[in-house]
Design a protein around this motif. Structure first.
Motif, PDB file in Angstrom:
ATOM      1  N   GLY A 162      39.582  37.202  20.666  1.00  0.00           N
ATOM      2  CA  GLY A 162      40.365  37.212  21.892  1.00  0.00           C
ATOM      3  C   GLY A 162      39.604  37.561  23.151  1.00  0.00           C
ATOM      4  N   PRO A 163      38.457  36.903  23.448  1.00  0.00           N
ATOM      5  CA  PRO A 163      37.772  37.201  24.713  1.00  0.00           C
ATOM      6  C   PRO A 163      38.637  36.812  25.908  1.00  0.00           C
ATOM      7  CG  PRO A 163      36.808  35.256  23.688  1.00  0.00           C
ATOM      8  CD  PRO A 163      37.761  35.838  22.690  1.00  0.00           C
ATOM      9  N   THR A 164      38.844  37.751  26.836  1.00  0.00           N
ATOM     10  CA  THR A 164      39.719  37.530  27.985  1.00  0.00           C
ATOM     11  C   THR A 164      38.981  37.440  29.312  1.00  0.00           C
ATOM     12  OG1 THR A 164      40.037  39.914  28.218  1.00  0.00           O
ATOM     13  CG2 THR A 164      41.676  38.723  26.903  1.00  0.00           C
ATOM     14  N   HIS A 165      37.701  37.773  29.323  1.00  0.00           N
ATOM     15  CA  HIS A 165      36.977  37.822  30.597  1.00  0.00           C
ATOM     16  C   HIS A 165      35.490  37.646  30.309  1.00  0.00           C
ATOM     17  CE1 HIS A 165      35.349  39.598  34.369  1.00  0.00           C
ATOM     18  NE2 HIS A 165      36.485  39.180  34.887  1.00  0.00           N
ATOM     19  N   LEU A 166      34.765  37.112  31.289  1.00  0.00           N
ATOM     20  CA  LEU A 166      33.312  37.029  31.168  1.00  0.00           C
ATOM     21  C   LEU A 166      32.668  37.098  32.534  1.00  0.00           C
ATOM     22  CD1 LEU A 166      32.030  33.396  30.390  1.00  0.00           C
ATOM     23  CD2 LEU A 166      34.181  33.900  31.539  1.00  0.00           C
ATOM     24  N   SER A 167      31.394  37.472  32.541  1.00  0.00           N
ATOM     25  CA  SER A 167      30.629  37.560  33.781  1.00  0.00           C
ATOM     26  C   SER A 167      29.156  37.394  33.441  1.00  0.00           C
ATOM     27  CB  SER A 167      30.865  38.907  34.480  1.00  0.00           C
ATOM     28  OG  SER A 167      30.469  39.975  33.639  1.00  0.00           O
ATOM     29  N   LEU A 168      28.342  37.167  34.469  1.00  0.00           N
ATOM     30  CA  LEU A 168      26.900  37.021  34.304  1.00  0.00           C
ATOM     31  C   LEU A 168      26.211  38.316  34.710  1.00  0.00           C
ATOM     32  CD1 LEU A 168      26.844  33.480  35.800  1.00  0.00           C
ATOM     33  CD2 LEU A 168      26.002  34.027  33.521  1.00  0.00           C
ATOM     34  N   PHE A 169      25.230  38.735  33.885  1.00  0.00           N
ATOM     35  CA  PHE A 169      24.571  40.021  34.130  1.00  0.00           C
ATOM     36  C   PHE A 169      23.180  39.989  33.511  1.00  0.00           C
ATOM     37  CE2 PHE A 169      23.915  44.587  32.907  1.00  0.00           C
ATOM     38  CZ  PHE A 169      23.889  45.127  34.191  1.00  0.00           C
ATOM     39  N   HIS A 170      22.146  40.073  34.360  1.00  0.00           N
ATOM     40  CA  HIS A 170      20.760  40.198  33.908  1.00  0.00           C
ATOM     41  C   HIS A 170      20.384  39.165  32.849  1.00  0.00           C
ATOM     42  CE1 HIS A 170      20.224  44.672  35.300  1.00  0.00           C
ATOM     43  NE2 HIS A 170      20.695  43.865  36.246  1.00  0.00           N
TER      44      HIS A 170
ATOM     45  N   ALA B 234      24.524  50.020  30.445  1.00  0.00           N
ATOM     46  CA  ALA B 234      23.220  49.447  30.756  1.00  0.00           C
ATOM     47  C   ALA B 234      22.905  48.384  29.715  1.00  0.00           C
ATOM     48  CB  ALA B 234      22.157  50.530  30.759  1.00  0.00           C
ATOM     49  N   LEU B 235      22.094  47.407  30.120  1.00  0.00           N
ATOM     50  CA  LEU B 235      21.686  46.331  29.216  1.00  0.00           C
ATOM     51  C   LEU B 235      20.182  46.393  29.043  1.00  0.00           C
ATOM     52  CD1 LEU B 235      22.669  43.728  27.671  1.00  0.00           C
ATOM     53  CD2 LEU B 235      21.999  42.461  29.719  1.00  0.00           C
ATOM     54  N   THR B 236      19.748  46.617  27.816  1.00  0.00           N
ATOM     55  CA  THR B 236      18.321  46.697  27.508  1.00  0.00           C
ATOM     56  C   THR B 236      18.013  45.803  26.325  1.00  0.00           C
ATOM     57  OG1 THR B 236      18.291  49.006  28.250  1.00  0.00           O
ATOM     58  CG2 THR B 236      16.406  48.239  26.955  1.00  0.00           C
ATOM     59  N   ASP B 237      17.095  44.861  26.522  1.00  0.00           N
ATOM     60  CA  ASP B 237      16.713  43.936  25.452  1.00  0.00           C
ATOM     61  C   ASP B 237      17.930  43.255  24.836  1.00  0.00           C
ATOM     62  OD1 ASP B 237      14.006  44.580  25.785  1.00  0.00           O
ATOM     63  OD2 ASP B 237      14.153  46.284  24.407  1.00  0.00           O
ATOM     64  N   GLY B 238      18.890  42.892  25.678  1.00  0.00           N
ATOM     65  CA  GLY B 238      20.057  42.156  25.225  1.00  0.00           C
ATOM     66  C   GLY B 238      21.119  42.980  24.541  1.00  0.00           C
ATOM     67  N   VAL B 239      20.984  44.299  24.586  1.00  0.00           N
ATOM     68  CA  VAL B 239      21.940  45.182  23.916  1.00  0.00           C
ATOM     69  C   VAL B 239      22.563  46.117  24.949  1.00  0.00           C
ATOM     70  CG1 VAL B 239      22.255  46.973  22.166  1.00  0.00           C
ATOM     71  CG2 VAL B 239      20.676  45.077  21.750  1.00  0.00           C
ATOM     72  N   LEU B 240      23.883  46.177  24.984  1.00  0.00           N
ATOM     73  CA  LEU B 240      24.603  47.070  25.887  1.00  0.00           C
ATOM     74  C   LEU B 240      24.717  48.464  25.278  1.00  0.00           C
ATOM     75  CD1 LEU B 240      27.503  44.724  26.996  1.00  0.00           C
ATOM     76  CD2 LEU B 240      25.832  45.749  28.552  1.00  0.00           C
TER      77      LEU B 240
END
Length: 343
Positions: free
Chosen positions: A93-101, A176-182
């Motif tokens: 059920g993904p309801t939202h998305l955005s672009l980040f790094h 924070a996002l580091t090496d593709g991991v939040l």
């Protein structure tokens, strides 16, 4: 989109399971904000939320289904062209998305998680997610808060942090996002039972406003990008009087100049206008949403747009520059409309 820029195209998401056509492409009239449908892309089930790459050349869409996915499309002048197969978000059920790094982030309501999917240099998506952050916790309002329900995720104005809003845990997580991991940097608790749904930042980058679905209220917060800290200051109602039942607030938008804020409330089919001065938010009236069940709001080129899911239309409003009050100017028929973004 920079302040003062007139959009040329719009992309509208819809729920195909409720009769929606998929993703609708529309032309935007530069003078009156009117929408004219130019095409439809129907290959993705329930593309309920959309986001554009900064250059406007690639559109990303969630598929709000049990086996949730995210897909990329080339936003050409004439049509949307799939840019690779949909990618699993490893959540439901993904309801939202955005672009980040260099990643697409999805907020997965059903599984209470946030997923990061890498974006390749050409704008296409990697074949699999690089990480899934699973929220934990609950709230006092059963059954809606028996577990986590991530409803939105977006970057803060500084671009340093990703902020996720969770209706089920009554909290906002700064990540924070580091090496593709939040990873969670800080979690801010809001009033128990408020059910936060969406958050909007003030253009000054020092305040944020959280729209609560279960309350229905707006929580005004101080935002410190240096510390990655969100601090609740006050909570104000989004409707006059006391609603007799659930009101279901949904969308929230702050004007580009920061003077006004608008919210949508589905149960009452209204938009509420607020006058804004940083931490001071004053209700300034309500108007009809122009349809039924306004699921999302957007501002573009000085016009306000409401995606009215149950009446099946996107209504646009001219905004009074002095009062912020919207005046209905027209509507485009889009069955089961869920959101609208502009390029």
């Amino acid at each position: 989109m920079a302040q003062g820029t007139r959009p040329r195209r719009a992309f509208i998401g819809s729920f195909t399971a409720a009769g929606g056509p998929g993703i609708v492409t529309a032309a935007v009239h530069p003078d009156d904000g009117a929408l004219t449908a130019t095409g439809t892309t129907d290959g993705l089930p329930d593309p309920s939320w959309l986001a554009l790459a900064p250059d406007g050349g690639t559109l990303y869409a969630v598929s709000e289904t049990t086996g949730g996915t995210v897909a990329a499309y080339r936003a050409t002048a004439g049509a949307l062209v799939p840019a690779g197969p949909p990618v699993s978000v490893d959540g439901s059920g993904p309801t939202h998305l955005s672009l980040f790094h260099g990643h697409v982030l999805t907020a997965n309501y059903g599984s209470g998680s946030v997923t990061a999917v890498p974006v390749r240099p050409d704008g296409t998506l990697a074949r699999r997610a690089s990480g899934v952050l699973r929220h934990t916790g609950s709230g006092p309002r059963a059954p809606r808060q028996q577990g986590p329900h991530a409803h939105q995720v977006q970057p803060d104005p500084s671009g340093r942090w990703a902020v996720s809003v969770d209706l089920g845990t009554d909290s906002v997580r700064v990540c924070a996002l580091t090496d593709g991991v939040l990873t969670v940097h800080r979690e801010t608790a809001l009033r128990p039972g408020s059910g936060p749904r969406h958050l909007a930042f003030h253009p000054d980058g020092t305040h944020a406003y959280v729209l609560n679905e279960l309350a229905p209220t707006l929580t005004v917060c101080r935002w410190d990008a240096g510390e990655g800290a969100l601090r609740p200051l006050t909570e104000v109602p989004v409707l006059p009087g006391a609603p007799s039942g659930d009101a279901y607030p949904s969308g929230i938008v702050v004007s580009p100049d920061g003077r006004f804020l608008w919210t949508a409330t589905r149960g009452a089919d209204v938009l509420t206008v607020f006058a804004v001065e940083g931490a001071t938010v004053r209700p300034a009236g309500t108007v009809s949403c122009g349809g039924r069940w306004p699921r999302a709001l957007a501002e573009a080129g000085g016009f306000l747009y409401a995606a009215n899911e149950r009446s099946g239309d996107v209504t646009w409003f001219a905004v009074d520059g002095r009062t912020g009050r919207p005046r209905r100017a027209g509507a485009l028929r889009v069955p089961a409309a869920s959101c609208v973004v502009f390029a």
